[in-house]
Design an enzyme around this catalytic site. Structure first.
Site, short mmCIF file in Angstrom:
data_model
loop_
_atom_site.label_atom_id
_atom_site.label_comp_id
_atom_site.label_asym_id
_atom_site.label_seq_id
_atom_site.Cartn_x
_atom_site.Cartn_y
_atom_site.Cartn_z
N GLU A 112 0.84 -1.20 0.00
CA GLU A 112 0.00 0.00 0.00
C GLU A 112 0.87 1.25 0.00
O GLU A 112 1.96 1.26 0.58
CB GLU A 112 -0.90 -0.01 1.26
CG GLU A 112 -1.71 1.28 1.41
CD GLU A 112 -2.88 1.16 2.39
OE1 GLU A 112 -2.91 0.21 3.18
OE2 GLU A 112 -3.75 2.04 2.35
N ASN A 131 -6.83 1.62 2.47
CA ASN A 131 -7.55 2.89 2.58
C ASN A 131 -7.05 3.91 1.57
O ASN A 131 -7.80 4.78 1.11
CB ASN A 131 -7.42 3.45 4.00
CG ASN A 131 -8.07 2.55 5.03
OD1 ASN A 131 -8.83 1.65 4.69
ND2 ASN A 131 -7.77 2.77 6.30
N ASN A 144 -12.18 -0.73 -1.33
CA ASN A 144 -11.57 -1.26 -0.12
C ASN A 144 -12.39 -0.90 1.11
O ASN A 144 -12.76 0.27 1.29
CB ASN A 144 -10.16 -0.67 0.05
CG ASN A 144 -9.49 -1.13 1.34
OD1 ASN A 144 -9.11 -2.29 1.45
ND2 ASN A 144 -9.36 -0.23 2.31
N GLU A 145 -12.70 -1.87 1.94
CA GLU A 145 -13.36 -1.66 3.24
C GLU A 145 -14.43 -0.57 3.17
O GLU A 145 -14.48 0.34 4.00
CB GLU A 145 -12.32 -1.31 4.32
CG GLU A 145 -11.38 -2.45 4.60
CD GLU A 145 -10.47 -2.26 5.82
OE1 GLU A 145 -10.36 -1.13 6.32
OE2 GLU A 145 -9.87 -3.25 6.26
N TYR A 175 -7.28 -8.34 11.32
CA TYR A 175 -6.06 -8.02 12.08
C TYR A 175 -6.30 -8.47 13.50
O TYR A 175 -7.36 -8.19 14.07
CB TYR A 175 -5.78 -6.52 12.03
CG TYR A 175 -5.41 -6.06 10.63
CD1 TYR A 175 -4.17 -6.34 10.08
CD2 TYR A 175 -6.33 -5.36 9.84
CE1 TYR A 175 -3.83 -5.94 8.80
CE2 TYR A 175 -6.00 -4.95 8.55
CZ TYR A 175 -4.75 -5.25 8.04
OH TYR A 175 -4.43 -4.85 6.76
N GLU A 192 -6.59 -8.99 3.23
CA GLU A 192 -5.75 -8.34 4.25
C GLU A 192 -5.81 -9.20 5.50
O GLU A 192 -6.91 -9.44 6.03
CB GLU A 192 -6.25 -6.94 4.59
CG GLU A 192 -5.90 -5.89 3.54
CD GLU A 192 -6.26 -4.48 3.97
OE1 GLU A 192 -6.12 -4.15 5.16
OE2 GLU A 192 -6.70 -3.71 3.08
N GLN A 230 1.33 -6.23 5.60
CA GLN A 230 1.75 -5.89 4.27
C GLN A 230 3.12 -6.54 4.03
O GLN A 230 3.44 -7.48 4.74
CB GLN A 230 1.77 -4.37 4.11
CG GLN A 230 0.37 -3.75 4.38
CD GLN A 230 0.27 -2.28 3.98
OE1 GLN A 230 1.14 -1.71 3.34
NE2 GLN A 230 -0.82 -1.64 4.40
O1 AHR Z 1 -3.20 -2.41 6.11
C1 AHR Z 1 -3.49 -1.20 6.74
C2 AHR Z 1 -4.94 -0.76 6.57
O2 AHR Z 1 -5.78 -1.64 7.28
C3 AHR Z 1 -5.49 -0.79 5.17
O3 AHR Z 1 -5.21 0.36 4.46
C4 AHR Z 1 -6.98 -0.90 5.41
O4 AHR Z 1 -7.64 -1.54 4.36
C5 AHR Z 1 -7.07 -1.65 6.72
O5 AHR Z 1 -7.96 -1.05 7.59
#
Ligand code: AHR
Length: 499
Positions: A27, A72, A172-173, A244, A292, A346
């Site tokens: 990213e 994002n 994305n999201e 996450y 992700e 990432q």
């Molecule tokens: O990976 C960091 C961020 O986490 C990404 O930009 C977003 O998609 C997620 O919230």
């Protein structure tokens, strides 16, 4: 501790492991691109400005699809800002991470990087502040033969041959209020549908990933996914999952039991895909794209204060995080029939297996399980029957001490096993009910002095993979069954020959 028996049968197959579950995510955030993969001023930079030390390390991970440019970031990105002569590209205020984006690295640099690394390109279009038309023009720029405006622009920028980008993420999201251009599910779905139709009209061979829920904790979780899939209909090849995790309560056993909830997330989203397929009485279904995933909870610095390449979310990983990364991979393999793509978020500096500091580079703990699994990804996932001691995680529930998955590739059997016990070795027996294990071909292990052991630039080899011989782990094979003692808090990857 009582021993654990992992029983497999070559006919108890889950599905072929899609190599794309070993993907990554790059990213425009923090120092992922600039000072990460792209750093023309660095002593290790090649003729194109890419850091050869970082690329050398990434090569070891053997990643397949590389998602780009966000995250994002994608929801405010206008791809035209990042193509053409470098001096003509605008520096822009980047709103997702409050940074400055110089646009020195854009589509053509990314494609060059993918070619060098043998990565499949995977682009996220801007469905936050962008339009369906802008997305469709990006497909034209990347994928069409010369003769019309955007393909000719690509040729003028130095690429006569189309870039051939097969995988496209529709935003994305978009369920998250933090997302630029966030809207309710039905509005997102209409926007994505319009974009998808136009993008497919330009290139009918592309595969599309629609935005699913950004986490199981979202209030709209599952309902968002259902609505979006119903409206997108056959246009959706995949639906995205993000996750996450972290050990905020400093409870290692419970943290390591997170595999329960990763399994559940996959099964719940799979259930929605099947529900929508059934409702539509369709032969086609959407598969899962876990685009992700990682550990992220320690470094929450997300404000770039207007800088170019600020230090953002540079998480330092330890041994327990490496075991959790192995847990994600075990879960993907156990769901090989439905999880077709996954991207570690990432790849460098930003929540990443690799950190840079000036001209130096550090490999973090989570690098090793990814490398060990990725080298052994060819084949068909087998359904493991695990019989052995269990414990109860405070939040995540009951799990076996030993977490596992297995892949069969003709006469080679790859077995992955994590011992979650913080204080005891786990004796493991691996048996294949209809075959015999005849030899151990290779095996590596990651462990360390304690759950919090971590590498640093000063001590870079505290947590790393070692061969079983180096780690003093002995495998005995008797009557077709392999037995070993797996040290406490360790993850092993083994390849056997089966007769
Ligand atoms: O990976 C960091 C961020 O986490 C990404 O930009 C977003 O998609 C997620 O919230």
């Amino acid at each position: 501790m009582e021993s654990t028996t992992i029983t497999l049968h070559t006919r108890f197959q889950i599905g072929r492991v899609d190599p794309r579950i070993f993907g990554g995510f790059l990213e425009h955030m923090g120092r992922a691109v600039y000072e990460g993969v792209y750093d023309p001023g660095c002593s290790t930079a090649d003729e194109d400005g890419f850091r050869t030390d970082v690329l050398g390390a990434l090569r070891r991970l053997n990643m397949v699809a590389m998602r780009y440019p966000g995250g994002n970031f994608a929801s405010g990105y206008h791809w035209m800002d990042g193509v053409g002569p470098r001096d003509d590209r605008p520096a822009v205020q980047e709103l997702a991470w409050n940074s400055t984006e110089p646009n020195w690295f854009g589509t053509d640099e990314y494609i060059k990087l993918c070619q060098k690394m043998n990565w499949l390109p995977m682009l996220t279009v801007n469905l936050g502040t962008g339009t369906p038309e802008e997305s469709c023009n990006w497909v034209a720029y990347c994928n069409t033969a010369p003769g019309t405006q955007y393909a000719d622009l690509r040729v003028a920028n130095g690429s006569a041959k189309p870039h051939g980008v097969k995988l496209w993420c529709l935003g994305n999201e978009m369920d998250g209020p933090w997302q630029l251009g966030h809207v309710p599910a039905d509005q997102y779905a209409i926007r994505a549908q319009q974009a998808a139709k136009m993008m497919r009209a330009v290139d009918n061979s592309i595969e599309l990933v629609v935005c699913g829920s950004s986490s199981p904790n979202m209030p709209t979780y599952i309902e968002w996914d259902r609505q979006v899939l119903e409206i997108l209909d056959d246009l959706a090849n995949y639906i995205s999952l993000h996750r996450y995790v972290g050990n905020a309560d400093n409870d290692t056993p419970d943290y390591l039991a997170i595999t329960n909830s990763i399994d559940r997330q996959i099964e719940e989203v799979d259930a929605v895909c099947r529900f929508v397929q059934a409702k539509r009485r369709s032969k086609k279904r959407a598969y899962l794209c876990f685009d992700e995933w990682n550990v992220w909870y320690k470094n929450m610095q997300m404000d770039g204060e207007g800088k170019n390449a600020p230090h953002l979310i540079e998480e330092v990983y330890n041994l327990e995080d490496a075991l959790v990364v192995a847990g994600f991979l075990n879960s993907f393999i156990r769901h090989a029939d439905v999880v077709k793509i996954a991207n570690l978020a990432q790849i460098v500096n930003v929540i990443a297996p690799i950190l840079t500091r000036g001209d130096e580079m550090l490999i973090q703990s989570i690098f090793y399980p990814f490398e060990m699994f990725s080298q052994r990804r060819e084949g068909v996932a087998l359904r493991p029957a695990v019989h052995g001691p269990m414990y109860m995680g405070k939040v995540n529930g009951q799990v076996h001490y030993v977490d596992t998955s297995a892949i069969l590739n003709r006469d080679r059997l790859h077995v992955f096993a994590t011992n979650r016990s913080p204080d005891e070795p786990a004796r493991i027996h691996v048996r294949v009910a209809d075959r015999s294990i005849v030899a151990l071909d290779s095996a590596e292990l990651v462990t360390g002095t304690d759950a919090k052991a971590a590498n640093s630039f000063e001590q870079p080899e505290i947590v790393r993979a070692r061969s079983f011989a180096d780690a003093n782990v002995e495998v005995k094979i008797a009557e077709g069954i392999a037995s070993l003692d797996l040290p406490r808090l360790s993850v092993a990857a083994m390849t056997f020959t089966v007769g």
